[in-house]
Enzyme design. Structure first.
Site, PDB file in Angstrom:
ATOM      1  N   HIS A 161     -13.297  -2.061  -3.088  1.00 39.33           N
ATOM      2  CA  HIS A 161     -12.473  -1.666  -1.936  1.00 39.33           C
ATOM      3  C   HIS A 161     -12.985  -2.330  -0.649  1.00 39.33           C
ATOM      4  O   HIS A 161     -12.933  -1.770   0.440  1.00 39.33           O
ATOM      5  CB  HIS A 161     -12.500  -0.141  -1.791  1.00 39.33           C
ATOM      6  CG  HIS A 161     -11.232   0.462  -1.263  1.00 39.33           C
ATOM      7  ND1 HIS A 161     -10.369   1.193  -2.026  1.00 39.33           N
ATOM      8  CD2 HIS A 161     -10.676   0.467  -0.025  1.00 39.33           C
ATOM      9  CE1 HIS A 161      -9.357   1.634  -1.295  1.00 39.33           C
ATOM     10  NE2 HIS A 161      -9.515   1.195  -0.070  1.00 39.33           N
ATOM     11  N   SER A 180       0.819  -1.224   0.000  1.00 44.23           N
ATOM     12  CA  SER A 180       0.000   0.000   0.000  1.00 44.23           C
ATOM     13  C   SER A 180       0.849   1.269   0.000  1.00 44.23           C
ATOM     14  O   SER A 180       1.942   1.296   0.573  1.00 44.23           O
ATOM     15  CB  SER A 180      -0.898  -0.001   1.239  1.00 44.23           C
ATOM     16  OG  SER A 180      -1.481   1.269   1.439  1.00 44.23           O
ATOM     17  N   THR A 234      -5.160   2.594  -7.541  1.00 43.63           N
ATOM     18  CA  THR A 234      -6.472   2.366  -6.945  1.00 43.63           C
ATOM     19  C   THR A 234      -7.372   3.525  -7.334  1.00 43.63           C
ATOM     20  O   THR A 234      -7.085   4.682  -6.992  1.00 43.63           O
ATOM     21  CB  THR A 234      -6.345   2.223  -5.425  1.00 43.63           C
ATOM     22  OG1 THR A 234      -5.539   1.075  -5.175  1.00 43.63           O
ATOM     23  CG2 THR A 234      -7.707   2.025  -4.763  1.00 43.63           C
ATOM     24  N   TYR A 282      -1.670   5.603  -4.397  1.00 48.31           N
ATOM     25  CA  TYR A 282      -2.675   6.665  -4.364  1.00 48.31           C
ATOM     26  C   TYR A 282      -1.972   7.885  -4.906  1.00 48.31           C
ATOM     27  O   TYR A 282      -0.917   8.285  -4.390  1.00 48.31           O
ATOM     28  CB  TYR A 282      -3.148   6.938  -2.926  1.00 48.31           C
ATOM     29  CG  TYR A 282      -4.112   5.900  -2.398  1.00 48.31           C
ATOM     30  CD1 TYR A 282      -5.288   5.612  -3.075  1.00 48.31           C
ATOM     31  CD2 TYR A 282      -3.859   5.229  -1.206  1.00 48.31           C
ATOM     32  CE1 TYR A 282      -6.183   4.669  -2.588  1.00 48.31           C
ATOM     33  CE2 TYR A 282      -4.747   4.279  -0.718  1.00 48.31           C
ATOM     34  CZ  TYR A 282      -5.901   4.014  -1.415  1.00 48.31           C
ATOM     35  OH  TYR A 282      -6.786   3.076  -0.938  1.00 48.31           O
ATOM     36  N   LYS A 312      -7.188  -0.820 -10.082  1.00 45.93           N
ATOM     37  CA  LYS A 312      -7.935  -1.525  -9.029  1.00 45.93           C
ATOM     38  C   LYS A 312      -9.130  -0.677  -8.611  1.00 45.93           C
ATOM     39  O   LYS A 312      -8.966   0.477  -8.215  1.00 45.93           O
ATOM     40  CB  LYS A 312      -7.016  -1.761  -7.826  1.00 45.93           C
ATOM     41  CG  LYS A 312      -7.703  -2.323  -6.586  1.00 45.93           C
ATOM     42  CD  LYS A 312      -6.668  -2.697  -5.543  1.00 45.93           C
ATOM     43  CE  LYS A 312      -7.274  -3.126  -4.240  1.00 45.93           C
ATOM     44  NZ  LYS A 312      -7.828  -2.019  -3.445  1.00 45.93           N
TER      45      LYS A 312
HETATM   46  C1  FNR Z   1      -7.857  -1.826   2.306  1.00 48.65           C
HETATM   47  N1  FNR Z   1      -7.825  -1.673   0.934  1.00 48.65           N
HETATM   48  C2  FNR Z   1      -6.862  -0.864   0.380  1.00 48.65           C
HETATM   49  N2  FNR Z   1      -6.759  -0.756  -0.971  1.00 48.65           N
HETATM   50  C3  FNR Z   1      -5.795   0.002  -1.529  1.00 48.65           C
HETATM   51  O1  FNR Z   1      -5.733   0.087  -2.744  1.00 48.65           O
HETATM   52  N3  FNR Z   1      -4.905   0.658  -0.728  1.00 48.65           N
HETATM   53  C4  FNR Z   1      -4.934   0.598   0.618  1.00 48.65           C
HETATM   54  O2  FNR Z   1      -4.120   1.192   1.295  1.00 48.65           O
HETATM   55  C5  FNR Z   1      -5.961  -0.175   1.212  1.00 48.65           C
HETATM   56  N4  FNR Z   1      -6.062  -0.250   2.554  1.00 48.65           N
HETATM   57  C6  FNR Z   1      -6.973  -1.092   3.117  1.00 48.65           C
HETATM   58  C7  FNR Z   1      -7.009  -1.234   4.492  1.00 48.65           C
HETATM   59  C8  FNR Z   1      -7.890  -2.135   5.067  1.00 48.65           C
HETATM   60  C9  FNR Z   1      -7.917  -2.307   6.546  1.00 48.65           C
HETATM   61  C10 FNR Z   1      -8.754  -2.911   4.258  1.00 48.65           C
HETATM   62  C11 FNR Z   1      -9.705  -3.917   4.846  1.00 48.65           C
HETATM   63  C12 FNR Z   1      -8.734  -2.748   2.904  1.00 48.65           C
HETATM   64  C13 FNR Z   1      -8.757  -2.423   0.063  1.00 48.65           C
HETATM   65  C14 FNR Z   1      -8.217  -3.808  -0.240  1.00 48.65           C
HETATM   66  O3  FNR Z   1      -7.056  -3.738  -1.004  1.00 48.65           O
HETATM   67  C15 FNR Z   1      -9.212  -4.693  -0.982  1.00 48.65           C
HETATM   68  O4  FNR Z   1      -9.642  -4.067  -2.174  1.00 48.65           O
HETATM   69  C16 FNR Z   1     -10.455  -5.114  -0.206  1.00 48.65           C
HETATM   70  O5  FNR Z   1     -10.283  -5.000   1.173  1.00 48.65           O
HETATM   71  C17 FNR Z   1     -10.798  -6.542  -0.558  1.00 48.65           C
HETATM   72  O6  FNR Z   1     -11.829  -7.034   0.219  1.00 48.65           O
HETATM   73  P1  FNR Z   1     -11.601  -8.066   1.438  1.00 48.65           P
HETATM   74  O7  FNR Z   1     -10.722  -9.180   0.938  1.00 48.65           O
HETATM   75  O8  FNR Z   1     -11.004  -7.294   2.545  1.00 48.65           O
HETATM   76  O9  FNR Z   1     -13.004  -8.496   1.717  1.00 48.65           O
HETATM   77  C1  LAC Z   2      -8.564   2.216   3.417  1.00 49.13           C
HETATM   78  C2  LAC Z   2      -7.608   2.985   2.593  1.00 49.13           C
HETATM   79  C3  LAC Z   2      -6.413   3.442   3.228  1.00 49.13           C
HETATM   80  O1  LAC Z   2      -9.381   1.511   2.822  1.00 49.13           O
HETATM   81  O2  LAC Z   2      -7.415   2.411   1.359  1.00 49.13           O
HETATM   82  O3  LAC Z   2      -8.578   2.377   4.650  1.00 49.13           O
END
Ligand code: FNR
Ligand code: LAC
Length: 348
Positions: A244, A107, A155, A129, A220
């Site tokens: 997400h 990330s 993303t 990002y 994404k």
């Molecule tokens: C995320 N996700 C996410 N996506 C991204 O592109 N950058 C990020 O920093 C984050 N941070 C993040 C933190 C937390 C705590 C969660 C739960 C999710 C989204 C992640 O990559 C993903 O798309 C989804 O969480 C997928 O769903 P599941 O597997 O958590 O159900």
């Molecule tokens: C989140 C961000 C940081 O879902 O992607 O918390």
């Protein structure tokens, strides 16, 4: 509890381990969490159509994604602030990814520097990002390239941060010793970090990154056939069908319900990946049957990390790989590539 045997066991253990603020941040979604629940529930609306009397000795779980062979068709999705879950943080996740032979998406909000994650030796993509500060974007992409990241994940579902009410209720904050490495600052909440993210990113920027980054660009957060089509047109090397994890726009459909239209629009030109609510190897197998090259998961690995650090992530990967292996064999497939839409049917 005895040794956890599935992701749900790890989720229960993580809930006991994490403090309420961190738990709410990791587990929660946006708004009424309709999409958060829907992502998980939707997998059960698809059932299998197994074929029998196939020799499945020596069956494999490997797939190739953007030229790299993975040990299983499941990648580790980008997750911010991993050192808040466990001191092993992103480095621990990376070592587990290395041992499973899969890609870890790191990330932008990583709490471990990009070079330190790279040093653990996993396959790795960097998730960006796009910041308002163009110089910072360039520097991050340069670092990713220099440190052997092989994909740039943009993303695209977060021009602004979703409204997460659990974080408001718990008064979620991040301790000052948890540093967002790319910003060189500790104690930033997700909302504070997002104040620096540009809300003005467009298809033009996608094209620019595709030309200038020197890395394949993975978009994404695609949720419609229209945008899947545009992704190909603007030079994306792959897309991830994703909402997400229900953390951005609440009220969108489950990702598995969006996959068929996106696969159709892409028409085989680039690989389509998917994430959202995957908690079982059978979920991964359903996604592949419906046309995904591979899937990603986020929370299952957070639960592993929170419960057991690196060893927890490794065990979650092993459990899911075994579930994928057995499901493939019971469907009569000797490799993930053999999965077809005929292997699933809607329950209703
Ligand atoms: C995320 N996700 C996410 N996506 C991204 O592109 N950058 C990020 O920093 C984050 N941070 C993040 C933190 C937390 C705590 C969660 C739960 C999710 C989204 C992640 O990559 C993903 O798309 C989804 O969480 C997928 O769903 P599941 O597997 O958590 O159900
Ligand atoms: C989140 C961000 C940081 O879902 O992607 O918390």
């Amino acid at each position: 509890m005895r040794t956890p045997v599935n992701v749900a066991d790890y989720e229960r253990l993580a809930k006991e381990t994490l403090d309420p603020g961190a738990w709410g941040y990791y587990a929660g979604g946006a708004g009424d969490e309709l999409t958060l629940r829907e992502n998980e529930a939707a997998w059960a609306r698809w059932c299998f159509r197994p074929r029998v009397l196939v020799d499945v000795a020596g069956a494999a779980t490997t797939v190739t994604v953007l030229g790299q062979e993975l040990g299983l068709p499941l990648l580790i999705a980008p997750v911010a602030f991993q050192r808040m879950a466990h001191e092993d943080g992103e480095a621990g996740t990376a070592r587990a990814a290395r041992d499973a032979g899969t890609i870890m998406c790191v990330s932008t909000m990583t709490t471990t520097p990009l070079d330190e994650v790279a040093a653990q030796g996993s396959l790795r993509w960097f998730q960006l990002y796009v910041f308002r500060d163009e110089g910072l974007n360039r520097s991050l992409v340069d670092q990713a390239r220099e440190h052997g990241y092989t994909g740039l994940v943009l993303t695209v579902d977060a021009p602004v941060l979703g409204l997460r009410e659990r974080d408001l209720r718990t008064g979620f904050t991040i301790s000052p010793d948890i540093t967002v490495a790319s910003l060189g600052r500790g104690g930033l909440t997700p909302l504070e970090a997002f104040a620096m993210v540009s809300p003005s990113v467009t298809w033009h920027d996608v094209e620019r990154f595709a030309i200038e980054a020197g890395l394949p660009v993975v978009l994404k957060g695609i949720q419609t056939a229209e945008d899947a089509f545009l992704a190909v047109e603007h030079g994306a090397a792959a897309i991830v069908v994703s909402n997400h994890g229900g953390r951005q726009l609440d009220g969108v459909r489950a990702t598995i319900d969006l996959l068929p239209e996106c696969v159709e629009a892409v028409d085989g030109r680039i690989p389509v990946l998917i994430d959202g609510g995957i908690r079982r190897g059978t979920d991964v197998v359903k996604a592949l049957a419906l046309g995904a090259r591979a899937a990603l998961a986020a929370r299952p690995f957070v639960w592993g990390l929170a419960t057991g650090g690196e060893a927890g992530v490794r065990h979650v990967l092993e459990l899911l790989r075994e579930e994928i292996r057995v499901s493939l064999a019971l469907l009569g497939c000797t490799s993930p590539e053999q999965l077809r839409p005929e292997h699933v049917a809607r329950r209703d």
